[in-house]
Design an enzyme around this catalytic site. Sequence first.
Site, PDB file in Angstrom:
ATOM      1  N   SER A  35       0.082  13.026   5.995  1.00 33.66           N
ATOM      2  CA  SER A  35       1.524  13.231   6.175  1.00 33.66           C
ATOM      3  C   SER A  35       2.333  12.169   5.459  1.00 33.66           C
ATOM      4  CB  SER A  35       1.854  13.196   7.673  1.00 33.66           C
ATOM      5  OG  SER A  35       3.243  13.136   7.895  1.00 33.66           O
ATOM      6  N   TYR A  85       2.732   9.115  15.645  1.00 30.69           N
ATOM      7  CA  TYR A  85       2.215  10.206  14.825  1.00 30.69           C
ATOM      8  C   TYR A  85       1.768   9.691  13.464  1.00 30.69           C
ATOM      9  CZ  TYR A  85       2.245  14.288  11.761  1.00 30.69           C
ATOM     10  OH  TYR A  85       1.908  15.233  10.825  1.00 30.69           O
TER      11      TYR A  85
END
Length: 376
Positions: A128, A187
């Site tokens: 990501s 995250y």
Amino acid sequence: MKVLITGGAGFIGSKLSLELKNKGYEITVLDNLSPQIHGEYPEITSPLFKSIKDKVNFIKGDVIHADDWRKAIDNQDVIIHLAAETGTGQSMYRIERYTEVNVSGTSKMLDILVNEPNSVRKIVVASSRAIYGEGKYRHPVLGEVFPNSRKAKDMETGDFEMRSADGELLSSLPTDEDSKIHPVSIYGITKQSQEQMVMTACSSIGIAAVSLRFQNVYGEGQSLLNPYTGILSIFSSQILNDNDINVFEDGKESRDFIHVDDAVDAIIKSIENEGANDEVFNVGTGVQTTVIEIAEYLRKLYKKNVGITISGQFRIGDIRHNFADISKIQSKLNFESKISLEEGLSRFTNWVLQQDIQDVKLQESLEEMKRKGLLK
């Protein structure tokens, strides 16, 4: 070739499953059909699951269980590891869950591959943009810098832009793969760990590995139920329910939006191209778009004259700007995003208008974040 796709009933995974099936691959999907993504009765009502259930070998299971991994890995050539808990905001208070799924779940896969007989030759892991934290900026004197997170006390006064420690206003730059890795959310930390674990372990046992650092993937099929990911879904729900669009900060925060079909194309190129082996790639468009621009696009496409409220609210763990330098994936994999934002949003909104628009429970999620001290 036999391909295992974890999270293969999800937004990206279901489209990838169908594309690979059409290309002649034999597909196995491991997915837990999370209600946050698929709804309360996923096997009955989830359009994503129903789109693949008769076309793939489907295993309902969870990456946190080693036995589910063993069943899924058996006789596979390639693993596309998409399964993950996603969402920066929610990760800041569901720390154990995000770590369990993203880090521990990946460790179980790698432990099996390292210690037990298998036929896997390549792994593609979904990383990501969140691992870059605030990303790359230019200082008027010092040149390229990688600033730390913005301070809540500054944002509370309406100062949302990135500044250096000496107070200089910084200008955002495209983030390349050699940029500093310094995630600012749980995250992002879990995705960094996931990527590094895969790249390190695979190199030790001779399995090729590819890490794809996705920017903001959007498009037809994305969850319209999950209030923790996807401003397109959240804004669409607000607009179609005749509510004002609530825009955080000052609306000038920006992202790199890439259509899901282009994201799937990048994954397929990573599978089929030996030049991708043992490399990491940004997957994006290289185009910077502000959140206020997205709100205005959607309002126009839905032909709804709702208001746009610049609330000044902000979430701890959100970044200001991030967009990809895509020169590496262009040169090594001949990848170029084909779907413009205008075309992609038109496709997305046309699809949304065919769906049963439900409340994404945005207000409940915001209240939850307020209670945790993460929404200001």
